[in-house]
Design a protein around this motif. Sequence first.
Motif, short mmCIF file in Angstrom:
data_model
loop_
_atom_site.label_atom_id
_atom_site.label_comp_id
_atom_site.label_asym_id
_atom_site.label_seq_id
_atom_site.Cartn_x
_atom_site.Cartn_y
_atom_site.Cartn_z
N ASP A 1 0.29 12.30 -0.74
CA ASP A 1 1.28 13.07 0.00
C ASP A 1 2.11 12.14 0.89
OD1 ASP A 1 0.25 15.34 -1.10
OD2 ASP A 1 -0.19 16.34 0.80
N TYR A 2 3.43 12.37 0.91
CA TYR A 2 4.27 11.61 1.83
C TYR A 2 5.34 12.53 2.40
CZ TYR A 2 7.27 11.17 -2.37
OH TYR A 2 8.02 11.42 -3.49
N ILE A 3 5.71 12.25 3.63
CA ILE A 3 6.75 13.00 4.32
C ILE A 3 7.95 12.07 4.53
CG2 ILE A 3 7.39 14.35 6.35
CD1 ILE A 3 5.14 15.59 4.71
N GLY A 4 9.13 12.53 4.11
CA GLY A 4 10.34 11.76 4.32
C GLY A 4 11.15 12.35 5.46
N PHE A 5 11.40 11.55 6.47
CA PHE A 5 12.24 11.95 7.60
C PHE A 5 13.58 11.23 7.50
CE2 PHE A 5 7.90 12.35 9.44
CZ PHE A 5 7.93 13.71 9.73
N GLY A 6 14.66 11.95 7.81
CA GLY A 6 15.98 11.34 7.81
C GLY A 6 16.85 11.85 6.69
N LEU A 7 18.07 11.39 6.70
CA LEU A 7 19.10 11.84 5.77
C LEU A 7 18.69 11.63 4.31
CD1 LEU A 7 22.08 12.94 5.96
CD2 LEU A 7 22.79 10.58 5.52
N GLY A 8 18.67 12.71 3.52
CA GLY A 8 18.39 12.61 2.09
C GLY A 8 16.96 12.23 1.74
N ALA A 9 16.07 12.16 2.72
CA ALA A 9 14.69 11.71 2.47
C ALA A 9 13.91 12.75 1.68
CB ALA A 9 13.99 11.41 3.79
N SER A 10 13.10 12.27 0.74
CA SER A 10 12.28 13.15 -0.11
C SER A 10 10.86 13.24 0.42
CB SER A 10 12.25 12.62 -1.54
OG SER A 10 13.53 12.66 -2.12
N THR A 11 10.21 14.36 0.09
CA THR A 11 8.85 14.64 0.54
C THR A 11 8.02 15.16 -0.63
OG1 THR A 11 9.40 15.10 2.86
CG2 THR A 11 7.46 16.22 1.98
N LEU B 1 3.96 7.72 -13.21
CA LEU B 1 3.86 6.81 -12.07
C LEU B 1 2.66 5.89 -12.20
CD1 LEU B 1 4.78 9.37 -9.26
CD2 LEU B 1 6.24 7.57 -10.21
N GLY B 2 1.52 6.46 -12.58
CA GLY B 2 0.29 5.67 -12.64
C GLY B 2 0.33 4.56 -13.66
N LEU B 3 0.98 4.80 -14.79
CA LEU B 3 1.03 3.77 -15.83
C LEU B 3 2.01 2.64 -15.51
CD1 LEU B 3 0.75 5.83 -19.14
CD2 LEU B 3 -0.96 4.31 -18.14
N ARG C 1 0.83 -1.21 0.00
CA ARG C 1 0.00 0.00 0.00
C ARG C 1 0.86 1.26 0.00
NH1 ARG C 1 -3.31 -1.67 5.10
NH2 ARG C 1 -3.56 0.59 5.27
N HIS C 2 2.02 1.20 0.63
CA HIS C 2 2.91 2.37 0.64
C HIS C 2 3.37 2.70 -0.77
CE1 HIS C 2 5.83 5.14 2.50
NE2 HIS C 2 6.63 4.78 1.52
N ASN C 3 3.79 1.71 -1.53
CA ASN C 3 4.24 1.96 -2.89
C ASN C 3 3.10 2.39 -3.80
OD1 ASN C 3 6.88 1.41 -2.28
ND2 ASN C 3 6.86 -0.67 -3.10
N VAL C 4 1.93 1.79 -3.63
CA VAL C 4 0.77 2.20 -4.43
C VAL C 4 0.46 3.68 -4.18
CG1 VAL C 4 -1.72 1.91 -4.75
CG2 VAL C 4 -0.23 -0.10 -4.65
N GLY C 5 0.57 4.10 -2.92
CA GLY C 5 0.36 5.51 -2.61
C GLY C 5 1.37 6.40 -3.31
N TYR C 6 2.60 5.93 -3.40
CA TYR C 6 3.64 6.68 -4.11
C TYR C 6 3.29 6.80 -5.59
CZ TYR C 6 8.16 7.56 -6.37
OH TYR C 6 9.16 8.07 -7.16
#
Length: 385
Positions: free
Chosen positions: A269-279, A320-322, A259-264
């Motif tokens: 919306d996603y929040i990345g915490f930590g070194l180099g993390a994307s949001t 992404l969707g395709l 489900r996490h990857n499907v959301g991507y």
Amino acid sequence: MKKELELYLHIPFCVRKCAYCDFLSFPAEKEIQKQYVNCLIEEIRQFDLAEDYVVSTIFFGGGTPSVLEGSEIIRIMQAIRERFPDIREDAEITIECNPGTLTEEKLQIYQKAGINRLSLGLQSADQEELKLLGRIHTYNQFKENFYLARRIGFANINVDLMSALPGQSVESYRCTLKKVCELGPEHISAYSLIIEDGTPFAKRYRQDAAKREAGEKPQFLPSEDEERQMYEDTAEILSEYGYHRYEISNYAKAGYVCRHNVGYWKRVDYIGFGLGASTLQNPLRYKNTDDLQEYLNRDFSKKELLVLTKDNQIEETLFLGLRMMEGVSLSAFEEHFHCPLTVIYQREIQKLTEKGLLRIEKDRISLTEKGIDLSNMVLSEFLLG
């Protein structure tokens, strides 16, 4: 109404850097790991607007998150629950693990922390192939960890596999696929090796390419025909064992898509915490510093801040969707962007459907089998301007 949100926690540490890896990861002493976790928790606590979201998935990625002490994972999860008051009861919470770093105690702690999905990085069931990759584990260690996780009660396990590896034959890859399928994980991610600049594999690949040009038999990687056969074997063998392909490189048993990857892929919306993390906080996209010392000095300022234009968002939606077998909903696209997808991409859709690479059925546009095989070329057609 609260917006759906996914959380990503980047743990950059690993026991040893693999020969193919260009991810933001590296070995580090325990003291550095503890300092890092303290900073990660501080970053989580500083996040604004947490009350505006409902968290649907949490993902510990790396690196190798399982190199951390179990107590550190508990601390991070406590910080998340304190800062994000609305986490769905059925939230998918994943941690990436490498065989050789797991223990019974850690797995029990993960369960206690609420983690309900494991992602195990096997890559290959062949010991020589694992050695060439620079992996720290054996196939037997992987099996021991897999069975241990089952005994403790984990009912949602992914296994990562790679094809087109150095020294890999079509037969050895088929053997890996079948061995893993016999174990019955709920999800399998199967990727073809990509040679990344700056890795030890890149140097060997250049040497291999020089041999090809000189008419000599290459020693490093399987041939293009062998790689193609591995690609076809992946879909065929996994299908025989009841795995449904729901994305170009991902297969799952019924009810177990990630489900996490499907959301991507659907641009949740996603929040990345930590070194180099994307949001991604639509329409904003940004990332954290990838300098460890800056991060340990608590520099949580946002880097590479980009305000996505409407065209940017449309491109991402298609790119992404395709990738997913279900493709993109035409009605959802029009509702969001206030214009029919078939109007924006009329020429591209006509060309690709005539070539048998794309199809429109009812409310969805998706890749055909042929389109999946040529996905990089197909997706490049959806660049606007």
